[in-house]
Motif scaffolding. Structure first.
Motif, PDB file in Angstrom:
ATOM      1  N   VAL A 104      26.230 -38.827 -24.848  1.00 59.74           N
ATOM      2  CA  VAL A 104      25.858 -37.849 -23.814  1.00 59.74           C
ATOM      3  C   VAL A 104      24.683 -38.371 -23.004  1.00 59.74           C
ATOM      4  CG1 VAL A 104      24.923 -35.543 -23.410  1.00 59.74           C
ATOM      5  CG2 VAL A 104      26.762 -35.869 -25.080  1.00 59.74           C
ATOM      6  N   GLY A 105      23.692 -38.921 -23.701  1.00 59.34           N
ATOM      7  CA  GLY A 105      22.541 -39.466 -22.987  1.00 59.34           C
ATOM      8  C   GLY A 105      22.927 -40.592 -22.052  1.00 59.34           C
ATOM      9  N   ALA A 106      23.852 -41.462 -22.497  1.00 52.73           N
ATOM     10  CA  ALA A 106      24.294 -42.565 -21.642  1.00 52.73           C
ATOM     11  C   ALA A 106      25.019 -42.051 -20.408  1.00 52.73           C
ATOM     12  CB  ALA A 106      25.191 -43.504 -22.439  1.00 52.73           C
ATOM     13  N   LEU A 107      25.879 -41.064 -20.567  1.00 51.70           N
ATOM     14  CA  LEU A 107      26.620 -40.517 -19.432  1.00 51.70           C
ATOM     15  C   LEU A 107      25.679 -39.848 -18.435  1.00 51.70           C
ATOM     16  CD1 LEU A 107      29.656 -39.025 -21.378  1.00 51.70           C
ATOM     17  CD2 LEU A 107      29.698 -40.997 -19.840  1.00 51.70           C
ATOM     18  N   ARG A 108      24.702 -39.107 -18.940  1.00 55.33           N
ATOM     19  CA  ARG A 108      23.710 -38.496 -18.041  1.00 55.33           C
ATOM     20  C   ARG A 108      22.917 -39.573 -17.316  1.00 55.33           C
ATOM     21  NH1 ARG A 108      25.848 -33.518 -17.722  1.00 55.33           N
ATOM     22  NH2 ARG A 108      25.762 -32.371 -19.702  1.00 55.33           N
ATOM     23  N   GLY A 109      22.606 -40.654 -18.056  1.00 56.06           N
ATOM     24  CA  GLY A 109      21.800 -41.714 -17.464  1.00 56.06           C
ATOM     25  C   GLY A 109      22.501 -42.454 -16.351  1.00 56.06           C
TER      26      GLY A 109
ATOM     27  N   ARG B 174      17.181 -47.143 -11.342  1.00 62.00           N
ATOM     28  CA  ARG B 174      18.097 -48.264 -11.557  1.00 62.00           C
ATOM     29  C   ARG B 174      18.027 -48.792 -12.991  1.00 62.00           C
ATOM     30  NH1 ARG B 174      20.490 -52.324  -8.434  1.00 62.00           N
ATOM     31  NH2 ARG B 174      21.753 -53.601  -9.844  1.00 62.00           N
ATOM     32  N   GLU B 175      16.827 -48.924 -13.527  1.00 56.28           N
ATOM     33  CA  GLU B 175      16.669 -49.429 -14.887  1.00 56.28           C
ATOM     34  C   GLU B 175      17.320 -48.486 -15.896  1.00 56.28           C
ATOM     35  OE1 GLU B 175      13.112 -50.737 -18.000  1.00 56.28           O
ATOM     36  OE2 GLU B 175      12.656 -50.382 -15.878  1.00 56.28           O
ATOM     37  N   MET B 176      17.172 -47.184 -15.669  1.00 54.74           N
ATOM     38  CA  MET B 176      17.778 -46.208 -16.576  1.00 54.74           C
ATOM     39  C   MET B 176      19.303 -46.269 -16.496  1.00 54.74           C
ATOM     40  SD  MET B 176      17.119 -42.097 -16.862  1.00 54.74           S
ATOM     41  CE  MET B 176      15.427 -42.380 -17.408  1.00 54.74           C
ATOM     42  N   ARG B 177      19.831 -46.451 -15.289  1.00 56.95           N
ATOM     43  CA  ARG B 177      21.287 -46.565 -15.140  1.00 56.95           C
ATOM     44  C   ARG B 177      21.812 -47.794 -15.869  1.00 56.95           C
ATOM     45  NH1 ARG B 177      20.325 -45.602  -9.679  1.00 56.95           N
ATOM     46  NH2 ARG B 177      21.039 -47.704  -9.149  1.00 56.95           N
ATOM     47  N   ASP B 178      21.080 -48.902 -15.776  1.00 55.73           N
ATOM     48  CA  ASP B 178      21.510 -50.127 -16.444  1.00 55.73           C
ATOM     49  C   ASP B 178      21.508 -49.951 -17.958  1.00 55.73           C
ATOM     50  OD1 ASP B 178      21.813 -51.336 -14.019  1.00 55.73           O
ATOM     51  OD2 ASP B 178      19.906 -52.436 -14.074  1.00 55.73           O
ATOM     52  N   ARG B 179      20.464 -49.310 -18.492  1.00 55.70           N
ATOM     53  CA  ARG B 179      20.415 -49.069 -19.938  1.00 55.70           C
ATOM     54  C   ARG B 179      21.557 -48.154 -20.374  1.00 55.70           C
ATOM     55  NH1 ARG B 179      14.790 -48.294 -19.254  1.00 55.70           N
ATOM     56  NH2 ARG B 179      15.095 -46.038 -19.546  1.00 55.70           N
ATOM     57  N   ALA B 180      21.839 -47.146 -19.552  1.00 52.29           N
ATOM     58  CA  ALA B 180      22.921 -46.217 -19.889  1.00 52.29           C
ATOM     59  C   ALA B 180      24.268 -46.932 -19.888  1.00 52.29           C
ATOM     60  CB  ALA B 180      22.944 -45.061 -18.899  1.00 52.29           C
ATOM     61  N   ALA B 181      24.488 -47.782 -18.893  1.00 50.96           N
ATOM     62  CA  ALA B 181      25.749 -48.522 -18.820  1.00 50.96           C
ATOM     63  C   ALA B 181      25.893 -49.470 -19.999  1.00 50.96           C
ATOM     64  CB  ALA B 181      25.822 -49.289 -17.497  1.00 50.96           C
ATOM     65  N   ALA B 182      24.796 -50.126 -20.376  1.00 49.38           N
ATOM     66  CA  ALA B 182      24.838 -51.052 -21.509  1.00 49.38           C
ATOM     67  C   ALA B 182      25.131 -50.302 -22.809  1.00 49.38           C
ATOM     68  CB  ALA B 182      23.518 -51.811 -21.622  1.00 49.38           C
ATOM     69  N   GLY B 183      24.523 -49.130 -22.964  1.00 49.04           N
ATOM     70  CA  GLY B 183      24.773 -48.333 -24.167  1.00 49.04           C
ATOM     71  C   GLY B 183      26.211 -47.861 -24.253  1.00 49.04           C
ATOM     72  N   LEU B 184      26.772 -47.456 -23.120  1.00 50.99           N
ATOM     73  CA  LEU B 184      28.157 -47.008 -23.112  1.00 50.99           C
ATOM     74  C   LEU B 184      29.101 -48.171 -23.383  1.00 50.99           C
ATOM     75  CD1 LEU B 184      29.836 -44.476 -22.698  1.00 50.99           C
ATOM     76  CD2 LEU B 184      29.977 -45.030 -20.254  1.00 50.99           C
ATOM     77  N   ASP B 185      28.810 -49.336 -22.792  1.00 52.81           N
ATOM     78  CA  ASP B 185      29.630 -50.525 -23.059  1.00 52.81           C
ATOM     79  C   ASP B 185      29.613 -50.881 -24.538  1.00 52.81           C
ATOM     80  OD1 ASP B 185      30.392 -50.813 -20.454  1.00 52.81           O
ATOM     81  OD2 ASP B 185      28.900 -52.347 -19.964  1.00 52.81           O
TER      82      ASP B 185
END
Length: 370
Positions: free
Chosen positions: A246-251, A257-268
């Protein structure tokens, strides 16, 4: 083994009885549900006559919450020389057996991992356990001759015996069976109040994931109650993973930009770990062999369509190794995957197309079993 008694003539009990009868063992049947018992007898699984002397082995095919009381009763009656059960939870029966004063020396816990389809004896078959894991949980005081007798049972049913510690077994089934059933139930329950138009959009994924939610609620309540602590531990871990997802999807919607990258990496990472875990599941006994190729065919919902398809494959001289069918109720057609040898797949796909069978807009699917 010359004689056995199977108490409980559902899918598992009747399948055990059929397998033993086929191997020349005289099987006595018993069930509180007299209709189920008579059905099993009519199928050739054994006789409803009471044994005149103690049988070599008694198989208690009942839910985990009933094992201890039944074992206590039949031991006191001198029913058998050795006893086992088929319950999917082992810790609760063990504790209750000791508390009830039953004899643990002549008992070895068992759990054949082969349940499928309806619980009715009509769904039973003698080869249900062929190549399937059959967990045994002997205690420190279990007599060696009793364990050997139960191992003989597994061999006669052509199962694969696995000796496990009781706690380890219950944790394993909590992760692989009991918690997944609850997750499927939660997903299916979300569909109760949604509009019909939304449910009609159900894809293959939703139907596969929620299929087991159709299980008998009373049966599953007993199983979950018997293994409650282990299942709760697994769900706690799921909850932590779900929170991260959930946190990754919200991110992903963040302006940072840095938060989006971390969220994408976590989801991957989560999706890749899911791939790795699913690949491990594909290797369990009964899964299609490695390297097979799936030839997908769109199947019309008409009487005899499946038989005509199998006939066409047979005429082509191709051996079907495995089949998977995906068909939603009230839909005019479904998808069937025919698993065949890799070299035979391209020619079979072309032949079926020429003969008028509709093929999906995808190439032949290779099933990677490495």
């Amino acid at each position: 083994m010359r004689t056995a008694k199977v108490i409980g003539t559902g899918l598992i009990g009747t399948s055990i009885a059929l397998a033993l009868t086929r191997r020349g063992v005289k099987v006595h049947l018993d069930d509180e549900d007299t209709t189920a018992a008579r059905t099993a007898e009519a199928m050739g699984a054994g006789t409803l006559e009471e044994p005149r002397e103690p049988v070599d082995l008694a198989v208690l095919s009942v839910p985990p919450t009933q094992v201890a009381s039944l074992l206590t009763r039949v031991q006191r009656a001198g029913l058998a020389h050795a006893y086992t059960d088929i319950a999917s939870v082992k810790g609760l029966p063990r504790d209750e057996i000791l508390a009830a004063g039953a004899d643990p020396v002549t008992y070895v816990g068992g759990h054949p991992l082969a349940s499928e389809g309806r619980p009715s004896p009509l769904a039973a078959r003698p080869d249900l356990f062929e190549g399937r894991w059959w967990v045994l949980t002997p205690s420190e005081v279990s007599d060696r001759s009793v364990l050997n007798r139960v191992l003989e049972l597994v061999a006669l049913c052509e199962g694969v015996p696995v000796i496990m510690d009781t706690e380890r077994h219950d944790l394993a089934v909590a992760l692989t069976t009991h918690a997944p059933h609850l997750i499927a139930t939660l997903m299916a329950a979300r569909l109760v109040d949604v509009p019909d138009n939304s449910v009609r959009l159900s894809g293959h994924g939703l139907r596969h994931v929620t299929r087991v939610a159709a299980g008998d609620p009373e049966f599953w309540r007993d199983v979950l109650e018997a293994n409650a602590d282990a299942v709760a531990d697994v769900l706690d871990a799921y909850a932590a993973d779900l929170g991260e997802a959930v946190g990754a999807l919200r991110g992903l919607r963040s302006t940072d930009r840095e938060m989006r990258d971390r969220a994408a990496a976590g989801l991957d990472d989560l999706l890749k770990r899911g791939n790795e875990g699913q690949a491990r599941v594909a290797h369990w006994p009964g899964a299609p062999p490695r390297g097979l190729v799936s030839v997908p065919v769109i199947m019309p919902d008409r009487p005899g369509a499946l038989a005509r398809l199998f006939s066409a494959v047979g005429k082509a001289g191709v051996n079907i190794e495995d089949v998977r069918i995906d068909h939603a109720p009230e839909q005019p057609r479904g998808l069937i995957e025919i698993f065949v040898d890799q070299q035979a797949a391209p020619g079979l796909s072309r032949l079926l197309s020429v003969e008028g069978w509709a093929m999906p807009d995808t190439d032949v699917l290779v099933t990677d079993r490495r």
